[in-house]
Design a protein around this motif. Structure first.
Motif, PDB file in Angstrom:
ATOM      1  N   GLU A  33      -8.564  -9.919  -9.424  1.00  0.00           N
ATOM      2  CA  GLU A  33      -8.067 -10.437  -8.034  1.00  0.00           C
ATOM      3  C   GLU A  33      -6.765 -11.051  -8.306  1.00  0.00           C
ATOM      4  O   GLU A  33      -5.798 -10.916  -7.359  1.00  0.00           O
ATOM      5  CB  GLU A  33      -9.013 -11.100  -7.369  1.00  0.00           C
ATOM      6  CG  GLU A  33      -8.654 -11.693  -6.048  1.00  0.00           C
ATOM      7  CD  GLU A  33      -8.253 -10.656  -4.719  1.00  0.00           C
ATOM      8  OE1 GLU A  33      -7.639 -11.152  -4.069  1.00  0.00           O
ATOM      9  OE2 GLU A  33      -8.801  -9.363  -5.077  1.00  0.00           O
ATOM     10  N   HIS A  34      -6.574 -11.997  -9.391  1.00  0.00           N
ATOM     11  CA  HIS A  34      -5.371 -12.718  -9.532  1.00  0.00           C
ATOM     12  C   HIS A  34      -4.486 -11.725 -10.020  1.00  0.00           C
ATOM     13  O   HIS A  34      -3.228 -11.810  -9.466  1.00  0.00           O
ATOM     14  CB  HIS A  34      -5.767 -13.530 -10.906  1.00  0.00           C
ATOM     15  CG  HIS A  34      -4.452 -14.385 -11.343  1.00  0.00           C
ATOM     16  ND1 HIS A  34      -3.797 -13.955 -12.188  1.00  0.00           N
ATOM     17  CD2 HIS A  34      -3.978 -15.297 -10.637  1.00  0.00           C
ATOM     18  CE1 HIS A  34      -2.687 -14.667 -12.561  1.00  0.00           C
ATOM     19  NE2 HIS A  34      -2.885 -15.753 -11.722  1.00  0.00           N
ATOM     20  N   ASP A  73      -9.611  -7.040 -18.238  1.00  0.00           N
ATOM     21  CA  ASP A  73     -10.032  -7.983 -17.265  1.00  0.00           C
ATOM     22  C   ASP A  73     -11.581  -7.462 -16.827  1.00  0.00           C
ATOM     23  O   ASP A  73     -11.724  -6.684 -15.959  1.00  0.00           O
ATOM     24  CB  ASP A  73      -9.189  -7.962 -15.924  1.00  0.00           C
ATOM     25  CG  ASP A  73      -7.771  -8.582 -16.215  1.00  0.00           C
ATOM     26  OD1 ASP A  73      -7.540  -9.398 -17.040  1.00  0.00           O
ATOM     27  OD2 ASP A  73      -6.991  -8.310 -15.484  1.00  0.00           O
ATOM     28  N   ASP A  74     -12.636  -8.069 -17.390  1.00  0.00           N
ATOM     29  CA  ASP A  74     -13.937  -7.629 -16.949  1.00  0.00           C
ATOM     30  C   ASP A  74     -14.499  -8.350 -15.773  1.00  0.00           C
ATOM     31  O   ASP A  74     -15.483  -8.489 -15.539  1.00  0.00           O
ATOM     32  CB  ASP A  74     -14.706  -7.954 -18.212  1.00  0.00           C
ATOM     33  CG  ASP A  74     -14.558  -9.217 -18.901  1.00  0.00           C
ATOM     34  OD1 ASP A  74     -13.642 -10.045 -18.628  1.00  0.00           O
ATOM     35  OD2 ASP A  74     -15.441  -9.361 -19.989  1.00  0.00           O
ATOM     36  N   LEU A 125     -10.392 -19.955 -16.882  1.00  0.00           N
ATOM     37  CA  LEU A 125      -9.830 -18.567 -16.825  1.00  0.00           C
ATOM     38  C   LEU A 125      -8.531 -18.876 -16.107  1.00  0.00           C
ATOM     39  O   LEU A 125      -7.265 -18.165 -16.658  1.00  0.00           O
ATOM     40  CB  LEU A 125     -10.539 -17.662 -15.834  1.00  0.00           C
ATOM     41  CG  LEU A 125     -12.006 -17.440 -16.351  1.00  0.00           C
ATOM     42  CD1 LEU A 125     -12.597 -16.739 -15.248  1.00  0.00           C
ATOM     43  CD2 LEU A 125     -11.814 -16.590 -17.592  1.00  0.00           C
ATOM     44  N   LEU A 126      -8.362 -19.797 -15.128  1.00  0.00           N
ATOM     45  CA  LEU A 126      -6.921 -20.060 -14.465  1.00  0.00           C
ATOM     46  C   LEU A 126      -6.723 -21.576 -14.263  1.00  0.00           C
ATOM     47  O   LEU A 126      -7.813 -22.264 -14.542  1.00  0.00           O
ATOM     48  CB  LEU A 126      -7.067 -19.543 -13.253  1.00  0.00           C
ATOM     49  CG  LEU A 126      -7.161 -18.072 -12.958  1.00  0.00           C
ATOM     50  CD1 LEU A 126      -7.513 -17.575 -11.629  1.00  0.00           C
ATOM     51  CD2 LEU A 126      -6.328 -17.114 -13.515  1.00  0.00           C
ATOM     52  N   VAL A 127      -5.551 -21.729 -14.033  1.00  0.00           N
ATOM     53  CA  VAL A 127      -5.229 -23.289 -13.755  1.00  0.00           C
ATOM     54  C   VAL A 127      -4.385 -22.889 -12.321  1.00  0.00           C
ATOM     55  O   VAL A 127      -3.383 -22.202 -12.171  1.00  0.00           O
ATOM     56  CB  VAL A 127      -4.401 -24.069 -14.651  1.00  0.00           C
ATOM     57  CG1 VAL A 127      -5.221 -24.392 -15.667  1.00  0.00           C
ATOM     58  CG2 VAL A 127      -2.889 -23.435 -15.160  1.00  0.00           C
ATOM     59  N   PHE A 135      -2.174 -19.655 -12.596  1.00  0.00           N
ATOM     60  CA  PHE A 135      -1.682 -19.215 -14.063  1.00  0.00           C
ATOM     61  C   PHE A 135      -2.692 -18.975 -14.875  1.00  0.00           C
ATOM     62  O   PHE A 135      -3.632 -19.784 -14.711  1.00  0.00           O
ATOM     63  CB  PHE A 135      -0.775 -20.085 -14.549  1.00  0.00           C
ATOM     64  CG  PHE A 135       0.584 -20.619 -13.743  1.00  0.00           C
ATOM     65  CD1 PHE A 135       1.565 -19.864 -13.845  1.00  0.00           C
ATOM     66  CD2 PHE A 135       0.577 -21.652 -13.000  1.00  0.00           C
ATOM     67  CE1 PHE A 135       2.657 -20.129 -13.036  1.00  0.00           C
ATOM     68  CE2 PHE A 135       1.694 -21.884 -12.160  1.00  0.00           C
ATOM     69  CZ  PHE A 135       2.754 -21.086 -12.097  1.00  0.00           C
ATOM     70  N   ARG A 136      -2.796 -17.646 -15.336  1.00  0.00           N
ATOM     71  CA  ARG A 136      -3.955 -17.408 -16.303  1.00  0.00           C
ATOM     72  C   ARG A 136      -3.578 -17.774 -17.786  1.00  0.00           C
ATOM     73  O   ARG A 136      -2.459 -17.976 -18.086  1.00  0.00           O
ATOM     74  CB  ARG A 136      -4.194 -15.752 -15.955  1.00  0.00           C
ATOM     75  CG  ARG A 136      -3.255 -15.140 -16.483  1.00  0.00           C
ATOM     76  CD  ARG A 136      -3.385 -13.446 -16.042  1.00  0.00           C
ATOM     77  NE  ARG A 136      -4.721 -12.974 -16.780  1.00  0.00           N
ATOM     78  CZ  ARG A 136      -5.399 -11.914 -16.255  1.00  0.00           C
ATOM     79  NH1 ARG A 136      -5.007 -11.490 -15.151  1.00  0.00           N
ATOM     80  NH2 ARG A 136      -6.325 -11.548 -17.206  1.00  0.00           N
ATOM     81  N   GLU A 137      -4.571 -17.755 -18.671  1.00  0.00           N
ATOM     82  CA  GLU A 137      -4.311 -17.946 -19.870  1.00  0.00           C
ATOM     83  C   GLU A 137      -3.435 -17.063 -20.763  1.00  0.00           C
ATOM     84  O   GLU A 137      -3.501 -16.044 -20.414  1.00  0.00           O
ATOM     85  CB  GLU A 137      -5.646 -18.232 -20.615  1.00  0.00           C
ATOM     86  CG  GLU A 137      -5.563 -18.553 -22.273  1.00  0.00           C
ATOM     87  CD  GLU A 137      -7.021 -18.696 -22.989  1.00  0.00           C
ATOM     88  OE1 GLU A 137      -6.937 -19.016 -24.068  1.00  0.00           O
ATOM     89  OE2 GLU A 137      -7.991 -17.811 -22.244  1.00  0.00           O
ATOM     90  N   GLY A 138      -2.787 -17.568 -21.572  1.00  0.00           N
ATOM     91  CA  GLY A 138      -1.764 -16.779 -22.112  1.00  0.00           C
ATOM     92  C   GLY A 138      -2.379 -15.877 -23.349  1.00  0.00           C
ATOM     93  O   GLY A 138      -2.144 -16.420 -24.555  1.00  0.00           O
ATOM     94  N   ALA A 139      -3.228 -14.922 -23.248  1.00  0.00           N
ATOM     95  CA  ALA A 139      -4.018 -14.162 -23.953  1.00  0.00           C
ATOM     96  C   ALA A 139      -3.524 -12.940 -24.299  1.00  0.00           C
ATOM     97  O   ALA A 139      -4.048 -12.296 -25.195  1.00  0.00           O
ATOM     98  CB  ALA A 139      -5.477 -14.323 -23.695  1.00  0.00           C
ATOM     99  N   GLY A 140      -2.572 -12.674 -23.350  1.00  0.00           N
ATOM    100  CA  GLY A 140      -2.005 -11.157 -23.659  1.00  0.00           C
ATOM    101  C   GLY A 140      -2.877 -10.024 -23.172  1.00  0.00           C
ATOM    102  O   GLY A 140      -2.858  -9.090 -24.055  1.00  0.00           O
ATOM    103  N   LYS A 141      -3.527 -10.160 -22.382  1.00  0.00           N
ATOM    104  CA  LYS A 141      -4.740  -9.240 -22.067  1.00  0.00           C
ATOM    105  C   LYS A 141      -4.072  -8.099 -21.085  1.00  0.00           C
ATOM    106  O   LYS A 141      -3.229  -8.493 -20.309  1.00  0.00           O
ATOM    107  CB  LYS A 141      -5.912  -9.939 -21.261  1.00  0.00           C
ATOM    108  CG  LYS A 141      -6.744 -10.743 -22.271  1.00  0.00           C
ATOM    109  CD  LYS A 141      -7.999 -11.292 -21.752  1.00  0.00           C
ATOM    110  CE  LYS A 141      -8.722 -12.130 -22.286  1.00  0.00           C
ATOM    111  NZ  LYS A 141     -10.069 -12.659 -21.847  1.00  0.00           N
ATOM    112  N   LYS A 142      -4.579  -6.814 -21.381  1.00  0.00           N
ATOM    113  CA  LYS A 142      -4.373  -5.719 -20.521  1.00  0.00           C
ATOM    114  C   LYS A 142      -5.047  -5.783 -19.254  1.00  0.00           C
ATOM    115  O   LYS A 142      -6.113  -6.395 -19.208  1.00  0.00           O
ATOM    116  CB  LYS A 142      -4.363  -4.451 -20.956  1.00  0.00           C
ATOM    117  CG  LYS A 142      -3.396  -4.371 -22.446  1.00  0.00           C
ATOM    118  CD  LYS A 142      -3.455  -3.021 -23.102  1.00  0.00           C
ATOM    119  CE  LYS A 142      -4.989  -2.747 -23.695  1.00  0.00           C
ATOM    120  NZ  LYS A 142      -5.026  -3.381 -24.883  1.00  0.00           N
TER     121      LYS A 142
END
Length: 224
Positions: free
Chosen positions: A126-127, A119-120, A62-64, A108-115
């Motif tokens: 929280e990020h 975020d489920d 999910l994050l790095v 940093f979160r994955e570059g998936a372009g989520k709204k």
């Protein structure tokens, strides 16, 4: 035991690299990896590969989390992106495009372009909340003067972080363009003209267009 291949890319602009080591932590749905140090000397435009060993599979990444230390002299580092490849071949891309200055920890979160509605998971919500709070603290506005548009609440551009200021390359490009335009207008008679302009058409005649670029044109003295 699970092994993840990590690729860390440094930006290719001037002074983007760092001589300090960078620490990375992978955050997945099933836990976090141990903090792993990546060898120092990150050169501009290069990609460093490293293996991150974990006692168990972390699930989808999910994050790095990147951590940089400052010892004696600040050596800012521009991280372009991080790619993580799991044992099953799944690759996760984390675009960064950010300067890490001083002693800092950034996630940093994955570059998936989520709204936000996508975020489920609590960790992603929280990020996003922390990211929004940091932006609100960085970009505050103030009234410069009554009747004037509001401006950024800083005393000078030197108070801005490196991501907000123009890069060294961009600043040099603007300086070079300013010198060129100044020389062009001087040679064409714009700056050295002793008389006042008689009309807007006279001022427009100082430039003409050729092949999509504005080029200074010689301005003949107006007839008396």
């Amino acid at each position: 035991m699970a092994t993840y291949k990590v690729q860390v890319a440094t930006g290719d602009m001037l002074h983007a690299g760092t001589a300090y080591p960078i620490y990375i932590t992978l955050v997945g749905t099933r836990g976090e990896s141990p903090q792993t140090v990546i060898t120092s000397l990150f050169l501009p435009g290069t990609v460093k590969e490293h293996a991150v060993e974990c006692e168990q599979d972390l699930g989808p990444i999910l994050l790095v989390r990147l951590q940089k230390w400052q010892l004696f002299v600040d050596d800012a580092w521009y991280c372009k992106e991080v790619r993580v490849t799991a044992a099953d071949g799944t690759t996760y891309r984390f675009p960064c495009y950010q300067w890490l200055e001083g002693t800092t920890t950034q996630e940093f979160r994955e570059g998936a372009g989520k709204k936000m509605a996508d975020d489920d998971l609590d960790i992603l919500r929280e990020h996003r909340r922390k990211e929004l709070k940091a932006r609100q603290e960085s970009y505050q506005w103030k009234n410069y003067a009554e009747g004037w548009p509001r401006c950024l609440n800083v005393e000078s551009i030197f108070d801005l972080d490196a991501d907000t200021k123009f890069s060294c390359t961009r600043a040099k490009s603007f300086t070079g363009l300013l010198i060129f335009q100044t020389a062009t207008t001087l040679l064409s008679g714009f700056l050295s003209r002793p008389e006042s302009w008689r009309s807007l058409d006279e001022m427009r005649s100082i430039f003409y267009r050729k092949e999509g670029k504005e080029i200074g044109a010689y301005l003949a003295s107006p007839s008396p």
